[in-house]
Design an enzyme around this catalytic site. Structure first.
Site, mmCIF file in Angstrom:
data_model
loop_
_atom_site.group_PDB
_atom_site.id
_atom_site.type_symbol
_atom_site.label_atom_id
_atom_site.label_comp_id
_atom_site.label_asym_id
_atom_site.label_seq_id
_atom_site.Cartn_x
_atom_site.Cartn_y
_atom_site.Cartn_z
ATOM 1 N N TYR A 140 1.020 -1.610 0.394
ATOM 2 C CA TYR A 140 -0.401 -0.490 0.038
ATOM 3 C C TYR A 140 1.248 1.452 -0.590
ATOM 4 O O TYR A 140 1.309 1.435 0.964
ATOM 5 C CB TYR A 140 -0.846 -0.089 1.239
ATOM 6 C CG TYR A 140 -2.222 0.629 1.727
ATOM 7 C CD1 TYR A 140 -2.213 2.121 -0.058
ATOM 8 C CD2 TYR A 140 -2.744 1.037 2.033
ATOM 9 C CE1 TYR A 140 -3.530 3.038 0.190
ATOM 10 C CE2 TYR A 140 -3.245 1.896 2.251
ATOM 11 C CZ TYR A 140 -3.829 2.489 1.131
ATOM 12 O OH TYR A 140 -5.212 4.153 1.753
ATOM 13 N N LYS A 166 -1.407 -1.281 -3.615
ATOM 14 C CA LYS A 166 -2.783 -0.292 -3.812
ATOM 15 C C LYS A 166 -2.156 1.431 -3.622
ATOM 16 O O LYS A 166 -1.250 0.958 -3.008
ATOM 17 C CB LYS A 166 -3.629 -0.142 -2.603
ATOM 18 C CG LYS A 166 -4.497 0.573 -2.297
ATOM 19 C CD LYS A 166 -5.747 0.479 -0.897
ATOM 20 C CE LYS A 166 -6.552 0.620 -0.667
ATOM 21 N NZ LYS A 166 -6.100 2.605 -0.493
#
Length: 315
Positions: A140, A166
């Site tokens: 992420y 992400k």
């Protein structure tokens, strides 16, 4: 075990809120009701207990309980990715194991934060988690926890089980570079709501966002219009989304604002935990009226929550 693979985790994916009652207690019944609300829009997946889900304001036991409750409702309907990030590797691994046991499709984590960890420490954090649990992991990249370089993302992608990123940085020009430098099977998710259409144009596998809790149908329209080549329509919708997002973010209480607008529209989304400041009574109504006014100004139609609020507060 999940019936889905990480390849199924694509499309429009809300980073789901966590539902707390007015006393800040986790409400699992309301959680299930809210997940049913999101599923009614034909979303493509769920991302749980992340920043929008106030995961860092929850005890580990609460995070696990929420995941288990959501899996009861959604586990056989859409792929579910569980954010297990924590400041400590040991606690993150514990949450990761629980997510796997609950049937999650994959796990995700922000890099370790607060102590300005160096690149070697961040690399080892992800490596330790990926080796501890045999379930796909999505790293992420997010400003709140500290951005990783494109080089770091490429290196992490070489670790078994790390199968996606992400990408919530606004430097989205790096997305095609990441795609070129990493195996084509590596999944990339756009994480900035304000750049949803641009992320889809750049070829991300899915978009994951906070405001998909509030306006899931708006972002589904944006996604579909880009995919179908209706870029002008997608741009118009994205412009409206940016205006609404900016207004709510400027209140200083984004998560509380999302929940307040849902409550005003009759959806039991609960309240935010302190130190977030909730909207109550007249302040909640004022925010709803302001959102309706902006939606009218930008001629935004056929968005469920806005349509409900427009009936209450429109001219």
């Amino acid at each position: 075990m999940s019936k889905f693979t990480i390849k199924d985790f694509k499309g429009v994916i809300p980073a789901a809120i966590s539902v707390f009652d007015i006393n800040e207690e986790l409400d699992l019944d309301a959680t299930k009701e809210f997940i049913d609300f999101l599923l009614s829009f034909d979303i493509n997946g769920l991302y749980l207990t992340g920043s929008t889900g106030e995961g860092f304001l929850m005890k580990s036991e609460e995070r696990i309980a929420e995941v288990e409750a959501v899996m009861e409702v959604a586990g056989d309907k859409v792929p579910v990715v569980v954010h297990v990030g924590n400041i400590g590797t040991k606690r993150t691994i514990e949450l990761a194991k629980c997510a796997k046991d609950a049937g999650a499709t994959a796990i995700s984590s922000v890099p370790p934060f607060y102590w300005a960890f160096n690149s070697k420490q961040i690399f080892n954090y992800y490596k330790d988690i990926a080796e501890a649990v045999d379930i796909p992991m999505i790293i992420y990249n997010v400003p709140l926890a500290g951005l990783m370089s494109e080089e770091m993302i490429v290196e992490l992608s070489k670790i078994d089980n790390i199968q996606g990123v992400k990408y919530t940085s606004t430097d989205i020009f790096e997305i095609p570079v990441i795609r070129d430098d990493i195996d084509k099977d590596f999944m990339i998710y756009g994480g900035a709501d304000e750049l949803a259409s641009s992320n889809v144009l750049l070829g991300v596998d899915g978009i994951v966002g906070s405001f998909y809790n509030l306006f899931p149908d708006l972002f589904i329209q944006i996604y579909k219009n880009v995919k179908e080549g209706n870029v002008e329509k997608a741009y118009k919708l994205q412009r409206s989304a940016v205006v609404l997002i900016t207004h709510i973010v400027r209140t200083g209480n984004m998560v509380a604002g999302i929940k307040a607008l849902l409550r005003e529209a009759g959806v039991n989304a609960g309240y935010a935990r302190r130190p977030f400041i909730n909207f109550y009574g007249e302040d909640q109504k004022i925010l709803a009226k302001e959102v309706v006014e902006l939606a009218d100004k930008y001629e935004l139609e056929d968005i469920k929550v806005i349509d409900i609020l427009r009936k209450k507060f429109g001219k």
